[in-house]
Design an enzyme around this catalytic site. Structure first.
Site, mmCIF file in Angstrom:
data_model
loop_
_atom_site.group_PDB
_atom_site.id
_atom_site.type_symbol
_atom_site.label_atom_id
_atom_site.label_comp_id
_atom_site.label_asym_id
_atom_site.label_seq_id
_atom_site.Cartn_x
_atom_site.Cartn_y
_atom_site.Cartn_z
ATOM 1 N N CYS A 157 0.699 -1.268 -0.078
ATOM 2 C CA CYS A 157 -0.054 0.065 0.017
ATOM 3 C C CYS A 157 1.023 1.242 0.057
ATOM 4 O O CYS A 157 1.993 1.236 0.545
ATOM 5 C CB CYS A 157 -0.867 0.076 1.350
ATOM 6 S SG CYS A 157 -1.993 -1.300 1.363
ATOM 7 N N ARG A 199 5.450 0.491 -5.936
ATOM 8 C CA ARG A 199 5.369 -0.457 -4.584
ATOM 9 C C ARG A 199 4.523 -1.930 -4.771
ATOM 10 O O ARG A 199 4.469 -2.618 -3.847
ATOM 11 C CB ARG A 199 4.789 0.199 -3.445
ATOM 12 C CG ARG A 199 5.664 1.448 -3.087
ATOM 13 C CD ARG A 199 4.957 2.346 -2.140
ATOM 14 N NE ARG A 199 4.636 1.993 -0.700
ATOM 15 C CZ ARG A 199 5.349 1.880 0.237
ATOM 16 N NH1 ARG A 199 6.759 2.734 0.125
ATOM 17 N NH2 ARG A 199 4.886 1.446 1.338
ATOM 18 N N TRP A 201 -2.772 -2.662 -1.495
ATOM 19 C CA TRP A 201 -2.511 -4.345 -1.855
ATOM 20 C C TRP A 201 -3.331 -5.015 -0.815
ATOM 21 O O TRP A 201 -3.116 -4.766 0.356
ATOM 22 C CB TRP A 201 -0.817 -4.206 -1.603
ATOM 23 C CG TRP A 201 -0.193 -5.560 -1.917
ATOM 24 C CD1 TRP A 201 0.086 -5.943 -3.425
ATOM 25 C CD2 TRP A 201 -0.003 -6.615 -1.255
ATOM 26 N NE1 TRP A 201 0.467 -7.093 -3.288
ATOM 27 C CE2 TRP A 201 0.595 -7.762 -2.114
ATOM 28 C CE3 TRP A 201 -0.445 -7.019 0.212
ATOM 29 C CZ2 TRP A 201 0.972 -8.714 -1.425
ATOM 30 C CZ3 TRP A 201 0.089 -8.102 0.629
ATOM 31 C CH2 TRP A 201 0.573 -9.240 -0.318
ATOM 32 N N ASN A 236 -2.127 2.014 5.805
ATOM 33 C CA ASN A 236 -1.254 1.031 5.299
ATOM 34 C C ASN A 236 -0.684 0.084 6.522
ATOM 35 O O ASN A 236 -0.684 0.550 7.722
ATOM 36 C CB ASN A 236 0.438 1.673 4.984
ATOM 37 C CG ASN A 236 0.213 2.096 3.733
ATOM 38 O OD1 ASN A 236 -0.695 2.279 3.120
ATOM 39 N ND2 ASN A 236 1.466 2.958 3.482
ATOM 40 N N GLY A 237 -0.663 -1.242 6.432
ATOM 41 C CA GLY A 237 -0.297 -2.197 7.375
ATOM 42 C C GLY A 237 -1.495 -3.039 7.640
ATOM 43 O O GLY A 237 -2.548 -3.213 6.869
ATOM 44 N N GLU A 296 18.639 -17.001 -6.705
ATOM 45 C CA GLU A 296 18.064 -15.957 -7.010
ATOM 46 C C GLU A 296 17.674 -16.083 -8.431
ATOM 47 O O GLU A 296 16.832 -15.295 -8.803
ATOM 48 C CB GLU A 296 19.274 -15.056 -7.073
ATOM 49 C CG GLU A 296 19.261 -13.366 -7.502
ATOM 50 C CD GLU A 296 18.034 -12.619 -7.033
ATOM 51 O OE1 GLU A 296 17.352 -13.106 -5.973
ATOM 52 O OE2 GLU A 296 17.769 -11.613 -7.506
ATOM 53 N N LYS A 335 13.966 -14.869 -9.540
ATOM 54 C CA LYS A 335 13.519 -13.864 -10.726
ATOM 55 C C LYS A 335 12.704 -14.554 -11.858
ATOM 56 O O LYS A 335 11.563 -13.810 -12.094
ATOM 57 C CB LYS A 335 15.102 -13.528 -11.387
ATOM 58 C CG LYS A 335 15.968 -12.614 -10.696
ATOM 59 C CD LYS A 335 15.334 -10.875 -10.679
ATOM 60 C CE LYS A 335 14.592 -10.940 -9.401
ATOM 61 N NZ LYS A 335 15.311 -10.792 -8.120
ATOM 62 N N GLU A 356 9.291 -14.724 -10.364
ATOM 63 C CA GLU A 356 8.685 -13.428 -9.914
ATOM 64 C C GLU A 356 8.063 -12.812 -11.280
ATOM 65 O O GLU A 356 7.021 -12.301 -11.195
ATOM 66 C CB GLU A 356 9.586 -12.582 -9.768
ATOM 67 C CG GLU A 356 9.797 -12.498 -8.085
ATOM 68 C CD GLU A 356 10.642 -11.380 -7.492
ATOM 69 O OE1 GLU A 356 11.928 -11.038 -8.010
ATOM 70 O OE2 GLU A 356 10.370 -10.465 -6.904
ATOM 71 N N HIS A 392 19.932 -36.142 -4.931
ATOM 72 C CA HIS A 392 19.292 -36.623 -3.636
ATOM 73 C C HIS A 392 17.941 -36.238 -3.785
ATOM 74 O O HIS A 392 16.939 -36.249 -2.766
ATOM 75 C CB HIS A 392 19.728 -35.975 -2.535
ATOM 76 C CG HIS A 392 21.215 -35.940 -2.288
ATOM 77 N ND1 HIS A 392 21.855 -37.301 -1.677
ATOM 78 C CD2 HIS A 392 22.275 -35.132 -2.130
ATOM 79 C CE1 HIS A 392 23.011 -37.272 -1.477
ATOM 80 N NE2 HIS A 392 23.447 -36.027 -1.998
ATOM 81 N N LYS A 419 6.604 -3.945 -4.114
ATOM 82 C CA LYS A 419 8.071 -3.875 -4.090
ATOM 83 C C LYS A 419 8.505 -3.681 -2.681
ATOM 84 O O LYS A 419 9.664 -4.324 -2.241
ATOM 85 C CB LYS A 419 8.232 -2.536 -4.568
ATOM 86 C CG LYS A 419 9.745 -1.956 -4.843
ATOM 87 C CD LYS A 419 10.533 -2.938 -5.834
ATOM 88 C CE LYS A 419 12.223 -2.369 -5.593
ATOM 89 N NZ LYS A 419 12.835 -3.630 -6.148
HETATM 90 O O1 M6R Z 1 13.442 -4.411 0.312
HETATM 91 P P1 M6R Z 1 14.168 -5.685 0.912
HETATM 92 O O2 M6R Z 1 15.501 -5.992 0.153
HETATM 93 O O3 M6R Z 1 14.091 -5.889 2.250
HETATM 94 O O4 M6R Z 1 13.024 -6.776 0.152
HETATM 95 C C1 M6R Z 1 13.166 -7.965 0.417
HETATM 96 C C2 M6R Z 1 12.363 -8.847 -0.559
HETATM 97 O O5 M6R Z 1 10.964 -8.477 -0.476
HETATM 98 C C3 M6R Z 1 12.788 -8.376 -2.169
HETATM 99 O O6 M6R Z 1 14.078 -8.708 -2.293
HETATM 100 C C4 M6R Z 1 11.907 -9.441 -3.194
HETATM 101 O O7 M6R Z 1 12.214 -10.751 -2.969
HETATM 102 C C5 M6R Z 1 12.135 -8.798 -4.604
HETATM 103 N N1 M6R Z 1 10.960 -8.691 -5.140
HETATM 104 C C6 M6R Z 1 13.159 -9.908 -5.337
HETATM 105 O O8 M6R Z 1 13.104 -9.375 -6.768
#
Ligand code: M6R
Length: 607
Positions: free
Chosen positions: A2, A27, A73, A99-100, A480, A484, A487, A503, A602
């Site tokens: 949010c 965000r 959100w 927010n929250g 990672e 990606k 995501e 395994h 974000k």
């Molecule tokens: O702002 P932060 O680095 O604490 O965020 C952590 C994760 O939410 C963030 O890295 C998330 O996994 C990304 N969308 C990855 O691309």
């Protein structure tokens, strides 16, 4: 997640709020709304979907010079117009944005229901509007304060009341909130991007602080009604840094920006003569740093994978036992904090609630915590004992790319410092710096071959499952890469140590499940080659990310992308880039919303 914005001044509030919400889009959100007051008339517009949909229903001539806006959100209640914020009380005079998450909203709602308050949404946030109404006796600040004192959970709240022209009241607990000061106008928002177009002067509100503002003045106080003198800070991000420029997407722009962002993280922090790093913000003396016996790094998502690379590096080079732990687990685990252990929290946004709460839990136990963060003035950076800003510049795409590179860069410097204070010699320090300073040129070389990755993405993007496999310091990079792809392209991907596939995961291998192997020329090269052969023997297709000059790999891999040679500890900077590009081009090919993937935010400010 949010986003919040409030405005009071002399300009058209509706248009200003809408463009502020646009800046908060990155965000992640699923609905948006604004409430603007004109001549004691609360004008409320809210809509599920993109801000353009909201903009279409807001009349161009909507009058009013103060109001609040929100991007939601969804956490409690479906994505629909009614659940979008702002929410109002029964009288229709009070509007709030939140927010929250209000964790005790069920019991509060029960109480308010019994007092005949009429709820129309399924959100937790609506209780805030009704509670404010129930406490209101002519003073909005007092009513919001009384409301906040009953709330459990996290919140950043803005409230307005039609009988208090030009006044906005804001309060926070766990959700970020900043005040933007401009000429005869005042803004308040959940992050600086919403106010950056109007002012560079901001004030960061702390938890349990409440602000009351109008276009000319603001007052901050605590819950005991004591006034608080706040420091005005100047934000440095330039507007063009948050524009896409000639790139079709922020994600691609940010991948390419790594060549400039890494030098920024290193700039002014290298002592070439002593072959070490100078990190002024740590707030720890060399004696204190030397007494560090163990390190635990905590983070979430991509930042966690950067942490895992660094744990590896710290142990290898500084010989300090280092562990990593997901902040969401650490915060509830009642961790044993021992003297001599240094904690490091890594967060691009500096607002991730799991990481922020882990920091607080550690500090409650007396542990020193350093923050590695990007957003200057974010909660984690401010609350930590000290830290290192990674200076990647604003990262707008939900998928983190250049922040990962800069987290590495900043923590490579930290590792150098810790290592040079222990076992690393001057010539070794010199070599380390030589490799580090060459990284951005090498990334440039990779980016010059981005079209090859694009071709690979076209060839493989229809696959339903992928394995990402690496070892040693590149194992977290494999994780990672899988993150990606999930995501942004919504393709199922698993990251593993290639040694682990025998395994279990090898059962997944078939011609339709490609494996992406990270196989640079490091000391585990032959081991990875063996795993590749095991996959090949089962008709699995293989994409290899290998080093220039590697001739062996062509006998095993179906497709190869070569990266420049570096010292083995520096490969994570390079191996990750083709994976970022691969995810980007797959998403593009599959017509996904690259910069704002579905369901994601974000900055994850709720649990
Ligand atoms: O702002 P932060 O680095 O604490 O965020 C952590 C994760 O939410 C963030 O890295 C998330 O996994 C990304 N969308 C990855 O691309």
């Amino acid at each position: 997640m949010c986003g919040i914005i409030g405005y009071c001044g002399s300009r058209n509030a509706a248009q200003l709020l809408l463009s502020g919400l646009k800046q908060l889009e990155y965000r992640g959100y699923d609905s948006a709304g604004i409430a603007v007051v004109h001549k004691s008339n609360l004008q409320l517009y809210k809509k599920a979907g993109k801000i353009e949909i909201l903009r279409a229903i807001v009349p161009d001539i909507l009058e009013g010079h103060w109001g609040i806006g929100h991007t939601r959100w969804a956490s409690h209640g479906k994505v629909n117009d009614i659940n979008a914020h702002p929410h109002t009380d029964c009288t229709g005079k009070i509007a709030i944005c939140h927010n929250g998450i209000i964790e005790n909203y069920t019991s509060l709602k029960k109480r308010l229901d019994s007092e005949n308050h009429r709820f129309i949404s399924q959100t937790d946030s609506e209780v805030i509007a009704h509670l404010t109404e129930s406490f209101y006796e002519g003073n909005l600040v007092t009513a919001v304060k009384s409301t906040a004192s009953l709330l459990e959970g996290t919140y950043g709240i803005l409230a307005i009341h039609v009988d208090h022209p030009n006044q906005i009241v804001g309060v926070r607990n766990g959700s970020p909130m900043i005040i933007g000061l401009a000429d005869k106008e005042m803004l308040i928002a959940s992050d600086v991007s919403a106010v950056r177009a109007h002012t560079k002067q901001v004030i960061y509100l702390e938890d349990s602080e409440i602000v009351s503002m109008n276009s000319n003045a603001y007052e901050v106080s605590n819950m005991r009604n004591q006034p608080i003198n706040k420091k005005i800070e100047v934000i440095s991000w330039k507007l063009q840094e948050v524009e896409k420029g000639s790139y079709p997407h922020y994600m691609l722009k940010e991948i390419h920006e790594q060549t400039e962002s890494i030098p920024r993280a290193l700039s002014g922090r290298i002592d070439e003569q002593q072959a070490t790093a100078v990190l002024g913000g740590l707030n720890m003396s060399d004696t204190e740093l030397l007494s560090v016996k163990r390190i635990t790094i905590t983070a979430a998502g991509t930042s966690f994978y950067a942490a895992r690379v660094i744990a590896y590096l710290l142990e290898t080079l500084a010989r300090i036992p280092t562990t990593t732990e997901l902040s969401s687990e650490l915060r509830y685990r009642n961790p044993v904090v021992e003297q001599g252990t240094l904690y490091i929290a890594v967060s691009q946004s500096g607002e991730t609630i799991d990481t922020l709460m882990a920091v607080r839990e550690l500090q409650r136990k007396g542990a020193p915590v350093l923050a590695i963060s990007n957003v200057v003035g974010a909660s984690i950076a401010r609350e930590a004992h000290g830290g290192i800003y990674i200076h990647s510049g604003p990262e707008i795409a939900v998928a983190s790319t250049k922040a990962f590179a800069n987290q590495l860069a900043a923590m490579y410097l930290f590792t150098l410092k810790m290592a040079r204070m222990r076992h690393m010699t001057w010539p070794e320090g010199k070599k380390f710096l030589k490799h580090l300073l060459n990284i951005s040129n090498q990334i440039e070389e990779i980016l010059n071959n981005a079209d090859k990755i694009e071709q690979l993405a076209r060839k493989y993007c229809k696959a339903k499952n992928f394995l990402f496999l690496g070892r040693g310091i590149n194992f977290p990079v494999a994780l990672e890469g899988a993150l990606k792809l999930k995501e942004v392209a919504y393709i199922h991907a698993e990251g593993y140590s290639s040694a682990e596939i025998k395994h279990g995961p090898i059962a997944l291998i078939n011609p339709q499940t490609p494996s992406i192997f990270l196989v640079p020329d490091d000391y585990l090269y032959n081991k990875i080659l063996s795993s590749m052969k095991e996959v090949k023997a089962r008709n699995g297709s293989i994409i290899a990310i290998s080093t220039e000059g590697d001739t062996q790999i062509s006998h095993i891999a179906d497709d190869i992308f070569q990266i420049p040679k570096t010292e083995q500890n520096f490969y994570p900077f390079l191996t990750v880039v083709p994976l970022q590009l691969f995810a980007y081009y797959c998403a593009l090919e599959l017509k996904c919303d690259v910069d704002r993937p579905r369901n994601l935010a974000k900055s994850v400010t709720v649990e």
